[in-house]
Design a protein around this motif. Structure first.
Motif, short mmCIF file in Angstrom:
data_model
loop_
_atom_site.label_atom_id
_atom_site.label_comp_id
_atom_site.label_asym_id
_atom_site.label_seq_id
_atom_site.Cartn_x
_atom_site.Cartn_y
_atom_site.Cartn_z
N LEU A 27 32.16 96.06 -11.27
CA LEU A 27 31.93 94.90 -10.41
C LEU A 27 31.96 93.62 -11.23
CD1 LEU A 27 29.97 94.59 -7.33
CD2 LEU A 27 29.38 92.95 -9.08
N LEU A 28 31.41 93.64 -12.43
CA LEU A 28 31.45 92.46 -13.29
C LEU A 28 32.87 92.13 -13.72
CD1 LEU A 28 28.23 93.08 -15.41
CD2 LEU A 28 28.58 91.33 -13.66
N ARG A 29 33.71 93.15 -13.92
CA ARG A 29 35.12 92.89 -14.23
C ARG A 29 35.83 92.24 -13.05
NH1 ARG A 29 34.59 97.77 -16.89
NH2 ARG A 29 35.43 98.95 -15.14
N SER A 30 35.52 92.68 -11.84
CA SER A 30 36.14 92.04 -10.68
C SER A 30 35.62 90.61 -10.50
CB SER A 30 35.95 92.86 -9.41
OG SER A 30 34.63 93.16 -9.18
N PHE A 31 34.38 90.36 -10.90
CA PHE A 31 33.84 89.00 -10.89
C PHE A 31 34.61 88.13 -11.88
CE2 PHE A 31 30.57 85.97 -12.56
CZ PHE A 31 30.45 85.20 -11.41
N LEU A 32 34.85 88.66 -13.06
CA LEU A 32 35.64 87.96 -14.08
C LEU A 32 37.05 87.68 -13.59
CD1 LEU A 32 36.11 86.89 -16.98
CD2 LEU A 32 36.59 89.25 -17.64
N LYS A 33 37.65 88.66 -12.94
CA LYS A 33 39.01 88.49 -12.43
C LYS A 33 39.04 87.42 -11.33
CE LYS A 33 42.81 91.13 -10.46
NZ LYS A 33 43.24 92.44 -9.96
N ALA A 34 38.02 87.39 -10.49
CA ALA A 34 37.99 86.43 -9.39
C ALA A 34 37.77 85.00 -9.89
CB ALA A 34 36.88 86.80 -8.40
N LEU A 35 36.93 84.83 -10.91
CA LEU A 35 36.61 83.48 -11.39
C LEU A 35 37.47 83.04 -12.57
CD1 LEU A 35 34.13 83.97 -9.57
CD2 LEU A 35 32.83 82.67 -11.23
N GLY A 36 38.08 83.97 -13.26
CA GLY A 36 38.85 83.62 -14.45
C GLY A 36 37.93 83.53 -15.65
N ASP A 37 38.52 83.55 -16.82
CA ASP A 37 37.73 83.54 -18.06
C ASP A 37 37.37 82.10 -18.45
OD1 ASP A 37 36.37 84.52 -20.19
OD2 ASP A 37 38.13 84.89 -21.43
N GLN A 38 36.43 81.56 -17.72
CA GLN A 38 35.98 80.18 -17.98
C GLN A 38 34.66 80.20 -18.74
OE1 GLN A 38 34.35 78.24 -14.33
NE2 GLN A 38 35.16 80.05 -13.29
N ALA A 42 30.26 76.56 -16.82
CA ALA A 42 31.09 75.86 -15.83
C ALA A 42 31.14 76.58 -14.49
CB ALA A 42 32.50 75.69 -16.38
N ILE A 43 30.51 77.75 -14.38
CA ILE A 43 30.55 78.51 -13.12
C ILE A 43 29.71 77.79 -12.08
CG2 ILE A 43 29.92 80.70 -12.04
CD1 ILE A 43 30.39 82.02 -14.76
N THR A 44 30.29 77.61 -10.91
CA THR A 44 29.60 76.88 -9.84
C THR A 44 28.97 77.85 -8.84
OG1 THR A 44 31.56 76.80 -8.43
CG2 THR A 44 31.26 74.97 -10.01
N THR A 45 27.98 77.34 -8.14
CA THR A 45 27.33 78.12 -7.10
C THR A 45 28.31 78.46 -5.99
OG1 THR A 45 25.24 77.03 -7.59
CG2 THR A 45 25.38 78.11 -5.47
N GLU A 46 29.24 77.54 -5.70
CA GLU A 46 30.23 77.77 -4.65
C GLU A 46 31.15 78.94 -5.02
OE1 GLU A 46 29.65 74.69 -6.00
OE2 GLU A 46 28.41 73.99 -4.32
N ALA A 47 31.57 78.99 -6.29
CA ALA A 47 32.46 80.08 -6.74
C ALA A 47 31.73 81.42 -6.67
CB ALA A 47 32.95 79.80 -8.15
N VAL A 48 30.48 81.44 -7.08
CA VAL A 48 29.69 82.68 -7.02
C VAL A 48 29.49 83.08 -5.56
CG1 VAL A 48 27.46 83.73 -7.54
CG2 VAL A 48 28.56 82.26 -9.22
N ARG A 67 22.40 91.45 -6.90
CA ARG A 67 21.48 92.05 -7.89
C ARG A 67 22.17 92.20 -9.25
NH1 ARG A 67 19.73 94.75 -3.27
NH2 ARG A 67 21.14 96.50 -3.55
N ILE A 68 23.42 92.62 -9.26
CA ILE A 68 24.13 92.80 -10.52
C ILE A 68 24.37 91.45 -11.20
CG2 ILE A 68 26.30 93.58 -11.55
CD1 ILE A 68 26.29 95.79 -9.35
N LEU A 69 24.82 90.46 -10.43
CA LEU A 69 25.04 89.13 -11.00
C LEU A 69 23.73 88.49 -11.43
CD1 LEU A 69 27.82 87.67 -8.69
CD2 LEU A 69 28.06 88.58 -11.00
#
Length: 142
Positions: A27-38, A42-48, A67-69
């Motif tokens: 799931l964390l890898r899919s989170f990385l894929k969705a947001l990109g390696d930034q 710089a991660i925003t609440t809207e992106a999460v 819970r995982i995030l």
């Protein structure tokens, strides 16, 4: 710190503590894929929030992702990689669980009769396997 490195360190910590942490790592890898390696900062609440919602209505999966995030961002906060968590502050209500259904004798007969349609040359035991599975589940009350 880049998100990929943060996730790698978090997964490494969890697994070094003896946890399998495989589905969570996926799931964390899919989170990385969705947001990109930034950069993590710089991660925003809207992106999460967009990642949490996904492609449909809010389900129990939303809360699992949260819970995982939450664990990942608490890890990052504790090590000084973030100053504030980008997780949403307001959580939606979890959906009501599906009520159990007890099959009647007639419904069970129809389910068992439908297993005949599973006959195929590649797997000749498939119909018998499903019949045995249904009878076992019904007989044990599962």
């Amino acid at each position: 710190m880049k998100l990929s490195k943060l996730i790698h360190e978090y997964v490494y910590l969890k697994q070094s503590l003896g946890m399998r942490f495989r589905s969570e790592a996926g799931l964390l890898r899919s989170f990385l894929k969705a947001l990109g390696d930034q950069e993590a900062a710089a991660i925003t609440t809207e992106a999460v929030g967009a990642f949490l919602v996904g492609k449909g209505a809010i389900t129990a999966t939303w809360h699992l992702k949260y819970r995982i995030l939450n664990g990942l961002f608490r890890f990052a906060l504790g090590r000084g990689h973030l100053e504030i968590s980008p997780l949403p502050r307001i959580l939606p209500k979890e959906p009501e669980p599906q009520p159990p259904h007890i099959y009647s004798t007639d419904e069970l007969r129809r389910l068992l009769a439908a297993t005949v349609t599973l006959q195929c040359k590649m797997s000749p035991l498939q119909a018998a396997t499903f019949q045995a599975l249904l009878l076992t589940l019904y007989g044990t009350g599962l």
